[in-house]
Write an enzyme that holds these catalytic residues in place. Structure first.
Site, PDB file in Angstrom:
ATOM      1  N   ARG A  10       0.816  -1.216   0.000  1.00 23.05           N
ATOM      2  CA  ARG A  10       0.000   0.000   0.000  1.00 23.05           C
ATOM      3  C   ARG A  10       0.854   1.273   0.000  1.00 23.05           C
ATOM      4  O   ARG A  10       0.334   2.371  -0.167  1.00 23.05           O
ATOM      5  CB  ARG A  10      -0.933   0.005   1.211  1.00 23.05           C
ATOM      6  N   CYS A  11       2.151   1.132   0.169  1.00 20.37           N
ATOM      7  CA  CYS A  11       3.061   2.282   0.246  1.00 20.37           C
ATOM      8  C   CYS A  11       3.691   2.555  -1.118  1.00 20.37           C
ATOM      9  O   CYS A  11       4.327   1.682  -1.708  1.00 20.37           O
ATOM     10  CB  CYS A  11       4.144   1.994   1.286  1.00 20.37           C
TER      11      CYS A  11
END
Length: 114
Positions: A10-11
């Site tokens: 998700r980063c």
């Protein structure tokens, strides 16, 4: 595991580091550390490979940092014990190649070990 990337999909910075690593053709294992958290001993080992204080690869903005009464003056062991319980406190991505590691912030820092 000798060569691996501690990754959070998700980063965006973690995804950028993964892209650089994939283009390098280096063999590695992808470790989604939120699904497979590191325990205290593994975090101590990681810290020694990074040559950083625990606070330097800890996300101090997260609520778990404050809720566990951590400060920028907390000891390495205090921070790592909480980080073992709350893996989202660890900065990402981190690339490990044998006995060296680098915090990939910015993602291009991964090139130091490629």
């Amino acid at each position: 595991m000798k060569t691996y990337l501690l990754h959070n999909r998700r980063c965006s910075k973690s995804r950028e580091a993964l892209e650089i690593l994939d283009k390098s053709w280096k063999k590695y294992v992808l470790v989604e550390y939120l699904k497979s958290p590191l325990d205290f001993e593994a975090l101590k080992d990681l810290q020694s490979k990074l040559w950083l204080k625990a606070i330097e690869f800890c996300r101090t903005d997260e609520k778990e940092f404050k809720e566990n009464n951590l400060t920028k003056n907390s000891s390495d062991d205090e921070i790592l014990k909480v980080m073992a319980r709350f893996p989202n406190l660890m900065q990402r991505a981190i690339f490990v190649d044998w006995n060296k590691a680098v915090l990939c912030r910015p993602p291009e820092k991964i090139n130091e070990l490629l």
